[in-house]
Design a protein around this motif. Structure first.
Motif, PDB file in Angstrom:
ATOM      1  N   PHE A 119      26.554   3.036  -0.987  1.00  0.00           N
ATOM      2  CA  PHE A 119      25.411   2.631  -0.172  1.00  0.00           C
ATOM      3  C   PHE A 119      25.374   3.401   1.140  1.00  0.00           C
ATOM      4  O   PHE A 119      26.406   3.605   1.777  1.00  0.00           O
ATOM      5  N   GLN A 120      24.156   3.786   1.513  1.00  0.00           N
ATOM      6  CA  GLN A 120      23.972   4.518   2.774  1.00  0.00           C
ATOM      7  C   GLN A 120      24.450   3.674   3.958  1.00  0.00           C
ATOM      8  O   GLN A 120      25.178   4.147   4.821  1.00  0.00           O
ATOM      9  N   ASN A 121      24.039   2.393   3.952  1.00  0.00           N
ATOM     10  CA  ASN A 121      24.451   1.481   5.025  1.00  0.00           C
ATOM     11  C   ASN A 121      25.646   0.680   4.531  1.00  0.00           C
ATOM     12  O   ASN A 121      25.556  -0.507   4.309  1.00  0.00           O
ATOM     13  N   GLY A 137       0.803  -1.219   0.000  1.00  0.00           N
ATOM     14  CA  GLY A 137       0.000   0.000   0.000  1.00  0.00           C
ATOM     15  C   GLY A 137       0.839   1.273   0.000  1.00  0.00           C
ATOM     16  O   GLY A 137       0.350   2.349  -0.332  1.00  0.00           O
ATOM     17  N   LEU A 138       2.114   1.125   0.354  1.00  0.00           N
ATOM     18  CA  LEU A 138       2.963   2.309   0.492  1.00  0.00           C
ATOM     19  C   LEU A 138       3.535   2.740  -0.861  1.00  0.00           C
ATOM     20  O   LEU A 138       4.115   1.934  -1.577  1.00  0.00           O
ATOM     21  N   ILE A 139       3.334   4.006  -1.193  1.00  0.00           N
ATOM     22  CA  ILE A 139       3.975   4.516  -2.405  1.00  0.00           C
ATOM     23  C   ILE A 139       5.259   5.206  -1.968  1.00  0.00           C
ATOM     24  O   ILE A 139       5.231   6.335  -1.483  1.00  0.00           O
ATOM     25  N   ALA A 140       6.371   4.496  -2.121  1.00  0.00           N
ATOM     26  CA  ALA A 140       7.642   5.008  -1.591  1.00  0.00           C
ATOM     27  C   ALA A 140       8.180   6.129  -2.462  1.00  0.00           C
ATOM     28  O   ALA A 140       8.803   7.071  -1.967  1.00  0.00           O
ATOM     29  N   VAL A 141       7.967   6.025  -3.763  1.00  0.00           N
ATOM     30  CA  VAL A 141       8.362   7.086  -4.690  1.00  0.00           C
ATOM     31  C   VAL A 141       7.178   7.310  -5.615  1.00  0.00           C
ATOM     32  O   VAL A 141       6.677   6.377  -6.232  1.00  0.00           O
ATOM     33  N   GLY A 169      15.666  15.492   1.546  1.00  0.00           N
ATOM     34  CA  GLY A 169      14.330  15.243   2.074  1.00  0.00           C
ATOM     35  C   GLY A 169      14.429  14.559   3.408  1.00  0.00           C
ATOM     36  O   GLY A 169      15.477  14.003   3.750  1.00  0.00           O
ATOM     37  N   PRO A 170      13.344  14.592   4.191  1.00  0.00           N
ATOM     38  CA  PRO A 170      13.390  13.970   5.521  1.00  0.00           C
ATOM     39  C   PRO A 170      13.583  12.459   5.435  1.00  0.00           C
ATOM     40  O   PRO A 170      13.456  11.874   4.363  1.00  0.00           O
ATOM     41  N   ASN A 171      13.874  11.851   6.566  1.00  0.00           N
ATOM     42  CA  ASN A 171      14.027  10.395   6.608  1.00  0.00           C
ATOM     43  C   ASN A 171      12.777   9.704   6.098  1.00  0.00           C
ATOM     44  O   ASN A 171      11.666  10.092   6.439  1.00  0.00           O
ATOM     45  N   GLY A 172      12.977   8.671   5.297  1.00  0.00           N
ATOM     46  CA  GLY A 172      11.843   7.920   4.779  1.00  0.00           C
ATOM     47  C   GLY A 172      11.154   8.595   3.617  1.00  0.00           C
ATOM     48  O   GLY A 172      10.084   8.170   3.180  1.00  0.00           O
ATOM     49  N   ALA A 173      11.773   9.648   3.075  1.00  0.00           N
ATOM     50  CA  ALA A 173      11.145  10.376   1.972  1.00  0.00           C
ATOM     51  C   ALA A 173      11.186   9.588   0.669  1.00  0.00           C
ATOM     52  O   ALA A 173      10.423   9.866  -0.254  1.00  0.00           O
ATOM     53  N   GLY A 174      12.080   8.621   0.580  1.00  0.00           N
ATOM     54  CA  GLY A 174      12.168   7.828  -0.642  1.00  0.00           C
ATOM     55  C   GLY A 174      13.435   8.090  -1.447  1.00  0.00           C
ATOM     56  O   GLY A 174      13.536   7.703  -2.609  1.00  0.00           O
ATOM     57  N   LYS A 175      14.424   8.719  -0.818  1.00  0.00           N
ATOM     58  CA  LYS A 175      15.648   9.062  -1.544  1.00  0.00           C
ATOM     59  C   LYS A 175      16.441   7.810  -1.927  1.00  0.00           C
ATOM     60  O   LYS A 175      16.803   7.619  -3.090  1.00  0.00           O
ATOM     61  N   THR A 176      16.695   6.963  -0.929  1.00  0.00           N
ATOM     62  CA  THR A 176      17.441   5.738  -1.224  1.00  0.00           C
ATOM     63  C   THR A 176      16.667   4.864  -2.204  1.00  0.00           C
ATOM     64  O   THR A 176      17.257   4.232  -3.094  1.00  0.00           O
ATOM     65  N   THR A 177      15.351   4.845  -2.045  1.00  0.00           N
ATOM     66  CA  THR A 177      14.545   4.059  -2.972  1.00  0.00           C
ATOM     67  C   THR A 177      14.702   4.577  -4.403  1.00  0.00           C
ATOM     68  O   THR A 177      14.740   3.788  -5.351  1.00  0.00           O
ATOM     69  N   CYS A 178      14.827   5.891  -4.552  1.00  0.00           N
ATOM     70  CA  CYS A 178      15.110   6.470  -5.872  1.00  0.00           C
ATOM     71  C   CYS A 178      16.400   5.891  -6.451  1.00  0.00           C
ATOM     72  O   CYS A 178      16.455   5.509  -7.620  1.00  0.00           O
TER      73      CYS A 178
HETATM   74  N1  LIG Z   1      11.822  -3.064   0.034  1.00  0.00           N
HETATM   75  C1  LIG Z   1      10.946  -2.288   0.686  1.00  0.00           C
HETATM   76  N2  LIG Z   1       9.779  -2.784   1.091  1.00  0.00           N
HETATM   77  C2  LIG Z   1       8.876  -2.019   1.748  1.00  0.00           C
HETATM   78  N3  LIG Z   1       9.064  -0.733   2.035  1.00  0.00           N
HETATM   79  C3  LIG Z   1      10.215  -0.160   1.648  1.00  0.00           C
HETATM   80  C4  LIG Z   1      11.227  -0.910   0.956  1.00  0.00           C
HETATM   81  N4  LIG Z   1      12.264  -0.081   0.699  1.00  0.00           N
HETATM   82  C5  LIG Z   1      11.921   1.118   1.198  1.00  0.00           C
HETATM   83  N5  LIG Z   1      10.700   1.081   1.776  1.00  0.00           N
HETATM   84  C6  LIG Z   1      10.003   2.203   2.400  1.00  0.00           C
HETATM   85  O1  LIG Z   1      10.059   3.309   1.536  1.00  0.00           O
HETATM   86  C7  LIG Z   1      10.175   4.500   2.275  1.00  0.00           C
HETATM   87  C8  LIG Z   1      11.338   5.299   1.783  1.00  0.00           C
HETATM   88  O2  LIG Z   1      12.532   4.718   2.235  1.00  0.00           O
HETATM   89  P1  LIG Z   1      13.970   5.256   1.824  1.00  0.00           P
HETATM   90  O3  LIG Z   1      14.027   5.432   0.374  1.00  0.00           O
HETATM   91  O4  LIG Z   1      14.980   4.357   2.427  1.00  0.00           O
HETATM   92  O5  LIG Z   1      14.031   6.654   2.563  1.00  0.00           O
HETATM   93  P2  LIG Z   1      15.206   7.711   2.652  1.00  0.00           P
HETATM   94  O6  LIG Z   1      14.683   8.925   1.969  1.00  0.00           O
HETATM   95  O7  LIG Z   1      15.417   7.976   4.101  1.00  0.00           O
HETATM   96  O8  LIG Z   1      16.418   7.149   1.986  1.00  0.00           O
HETATM   97  C9  LIG Z   1      10.282   4.125   3.734  1.00  0.00           C
HETATM   98  O9  LIG Z   1       9.003   4.273   4.331  1.00  0.00           O
HETATM   99  C10 LIG Z   1      10.668   2.660   3.671  1.00  0.00           C
HETATM  100  O10 LIG Z   1      10.182   1.981   4.788  1.00  0.00           O
END
Ligand SMILES: Nc1ncnc2c1ncn2[C@@H]1O[C@H](COP(=O)(O)OP(=O)(O)O)[C@@H](O)[C@H]1O
Ligand SMILES: [Mg+2]
Lengths: 398, 257
Positions: free
Chosen positions: B87-89, B18-22, B39-48
């Motif tokens: 990688f961030q981590n 259900g979560l739209i991360a980006v 952007g704040p934590n969890g904004a979707g940057k790493t996911t980008c």
């Molecule tokens: N593989 C995944 N499955 C489910 N949720 C994810 C996954 N990867 C990231 N998310 C969610 O996407 C959101 C963005 O995460 P992230 O991109 O790591 O944020 P940040 O901007 O701090 O780098 C967060 O709410 C995270 O929990």
């Protein structure tokens, strides 16, 4: 590249192999010779499994299946065609090794490709299942002897070739680690996500390692078939896979020499136990209690003592000596209890217990294996020596 | 601004359940840009970053690299096209030495076959030697030459971050993605890092996209910035504009910046 050294070491390897053969055939009876040959095969098996599990970080637990494939293919072909072919027996044996390796390669590819594409420990389950499938297929194939032995395979017993294969397996592993290409295998073990981000085709590397490891096991199988002249599906049971795996884990996953040394020691352990007189129940009970206690003490020292390395080693030795004394006293005391004194166990019966026990102890005290990812070499010995001696300055509490 | 577009995100979107991360993110990066993603934590940057490097495939939208669609390609294929990341981590090859980590980064430049490596033949030997020399040069750039033989796991944090950059550089990327490269560094280390990043752009001609939380670092270093919040792009522009954008201040920067 230094060709003279290179050629020199190849010649040396061959000379050593013939030396082993010469010593074995002049000093040992046929069953002793057989053990020398089998030990060499186990070195090949352990070192080749180490390519898959240790170097590339996968978890195959059914290595005996590929040993089996090589043995049966080579045995079957030899049985049919050896008489009619013109080659010298030794050359024929080499051809059979190549054939066994090729067959195991194909099997490795078929088993490895689908399971290695997936994440997680699918490989473990699939390799285990594959071993069972192979066994059942052979048991139900009349041409392969069915549940009985595939026998009357022509006897071609070349101990030197067995050990040469072992050395080649070791050399190939070592070469791989010395080149940039081989580092990619280690990288996959360390972190798959990072490896693929660096452009490494992770699946390709894993399948390559798996197929390569299987090939060496297949070649070993071909040698086994011609040494034993008679093979059974149970020759390659799960026990065998388990023992090979134990060798790799004990030697230190990733350590080539560790795997090889563990292979030889673990292979001879049961033979040694068989030659020992039975132990009494009292002695066994005392030994188990003391070992558990000593392991617990060693773990405490390992994790909670922060003195110099020399003092730490002193404490280790102290606890082990103490353990030996305690065992003698405890054994004598237990000997007073008639039920304990009368019971007796032969080394042969204790074989699996000792295997499992050794594995547990190593996992507790040194989870990375005895050699971890180090290679046995004079530099390692010197480093250890320096560490014990010269640690004073570095290890002083800050 | 006549430089060609290197990276182009078109409505890039990914859902995890259900979560739209980006969510429908659009931005493009030109050759030679030093581009920030904040952007704040969890904004979707790493996911980008994960979308761009093929760790995830976008559920909607497209990503183009130098005009070619790259979404759906495997990560190693994308690396081969010329995008590499940190990688961030931190994800180094822990038990390998610092130098070896960078040599693995040179994997894409391998030309000799497996057999040559297994038999340790001259082609493999020479290639290995050449890759080690190149790796050493990169270590010089990132000021890690003195620890070349140290096991990477044993490095201090700041050096591990620099090693991540060296390793990524070794793949010879055109576009370098840095995920929080200054995290955990002290002010001095951060300053050195900013200088190094600029040097990588200026002297090595790389295009750089970086994620960073330290606003001073980003505002001084980057020429253009995209701001994400809850997976959505809320602003885009040069640092001066971003700093005064009310939406950004409310979502991320707070009153005090
Ligand atoms: N593989 C995944 N499955 C489910 N949720 C994810 C996954 N990867 C990231 N998310 C969610 O996407 C959101 C963005 O995460 P992230 O991109 O790591 O944020 P940040 O901007 O701090 O780098 C967060 O709410 C995270 O929990
Ligand atoms: Mg992040």
């Amino acid at each position: 590249m230094n060709w003279p050294i290179r050629i020199g070491s190849i010649v040396l390897a061959i000379v050593v192999c013939f030396g082993i053969q010469y010593l074995a055939t002049t000093m040992l009876k046929s069953d002793g010779q057989r053990l020398v040959a089998l030990a060499g095969l186990y070195v090949t098996l352990a070192v080749s499994l180490n390519m898959i599990n240790g170097i590339t970080g996968q978890f195959s637990i059914g290595h005996a299946a590929f040993y089996c494939v090589g043995a049966y293919i080579a045995g079957f072909v030899s049985l049919r065609f050896f008489q009619a072919q013109p080659l010298q027996p030794v050359l024929w044996l080499v051809v059979m090794m190549v054939l066994g390796a090729a067959a195991a390669c194909v099997a490795g590819f078929v088993v490895g490709l689908p399971s290695l594409r997936l994440r997680g420990d699918y490989l473990a389950i699939v390799t285990l299942g594959f071993g069972e499938i192979i066994r059942i297929v052979i048991q139900n194939t009349k041409e392969l002897g069915g549940a009985y032995a595939l026998d009357k395979i022509p006897a071609i017993r070349e101990i030197w070739l067995v050990w040469l294969l072992a050395i080649v397996t070791i050399a190939v592993s070592r070469n791989l680690l010395k080149t940039a290409r081989g580092l990619a295998f280690l990288a996959v073990r360390e972190d798959e996500v990072a490896s693929s981000a660096m452009g490494v085709n992770v699946t390709q590397i894993k399948v390559t390692a798996f197929v390569l490891g299987s090939a060496f096991a297949g070649a070993a199988g071909a040698l086994l078939a011609h040494y034993e002249t008679s093979i059974l599906p149970t020759t390659f049971s799960m026990d065998v896979s388990f023992i090979i795996l134990t060798m790799v884990v004990l030697g230190g996953s990733g350590s080539i020499t560790g795997s090889a040394l563990a292979a030889v020691s673990l292979f001879y352990l049961p033979e040694y136990l068989r030659s020992q007189p039975p132990v009494s129940g009292a002695s066994l009970a005392a030994a188990v209690i003391v070992i558990v206690a000593v392991v617990a003490v060693l773990r405490r020292i390992q994790h909670h003592y922060h003195g110099t390395v020399a003092k730490k080693v002193g404490l280790y030795i102290g606890s082990i000596v103490g353990g030996v004394v305690a065992k003698l006293i405890l054994g004598a005391l237990f000997g007073l209890i008639p039920a304990f004194a009368k019971a007796s166990y032969t080394g042969d019966k204790l074989r699996m217990v000792i295997f499992a026990g050794t594995l547990i102890i190593v996992m507790l005290l040194r989870p990375q294996g005895i050699f971890a990812h180090h290679e046995f070499s004079w530099t390692l010995i010197r480093r250890l020596y320096d560490k014990v001696r010269g640690k004073g300055a570095q290890g002083a509490p800050a | 601004m006549s430089k060609p577009v290197v990276l182009d995100l078109k409505d890039a979107t990914i859902r995890f359940g259900g979560l739209i991360a980006v969510n429908k993110v659009n931005f493009n990066i030109h050759e030679g840009d030093l581009f920030g993603l904040i952007g704040p934590n969890g904004a979707g940057k790493t996911t980008c970053f994960n979308l761009i490097t093929g760790v995830y495939t976008p559920t909607e939208g497209d990503i183009f690299f130098k005009g070619n669609r790259i979404n759906g390609l495997a990560p190693n294929k994308i690396a081969a096209r010329g995008i590499c990341r940190t990688f961030q981590n931190i994800r180094l090859f822990g038990s390998l030495s610092v130098l070896e980590n960078v040599v693995v980064g040179g994997f894409l430049r391998h030309r000799t076959g497996l057999l040559s490596a297994l038999a340790y033949l001259p082609p493999a030997i020479h290639e290995t030697a050449a890759l080690r020399v190149q790796a050493m040069e990169l270590l010089e750039v990132l000021d890690l030459a003195d620890v070349a033989d140290v096991r990477s796991r044993d490095l201090p944090y700041g050096k591990q971050r620099r090693l991540e950059i060296a390793r990524a550089m070794a793949t010879g990327p055109e576009l370098l993605l840095l995920d929080e490269p200054a995290a955990g560094m002290n002010p001095n280390e951060k300053e050195d890092l900013a200088e190094t990043v600029r040097l990588i752009r200026d002297n090595f001609g790389k295009t750089i996209l970086l994620i960073e939380h330290d606003m001073k670092f980003v505002m001084n270093l980057c020429e253009k910035i995209v701001v994400l919040d809850h997976g959505e792009e809320i602003a885009q522009g040069p640092p001066a504009e971003i700093r005064n954008n009310p939406k950004v201040i409310e979502a991320y920067l707070g009153e005090a910046v």
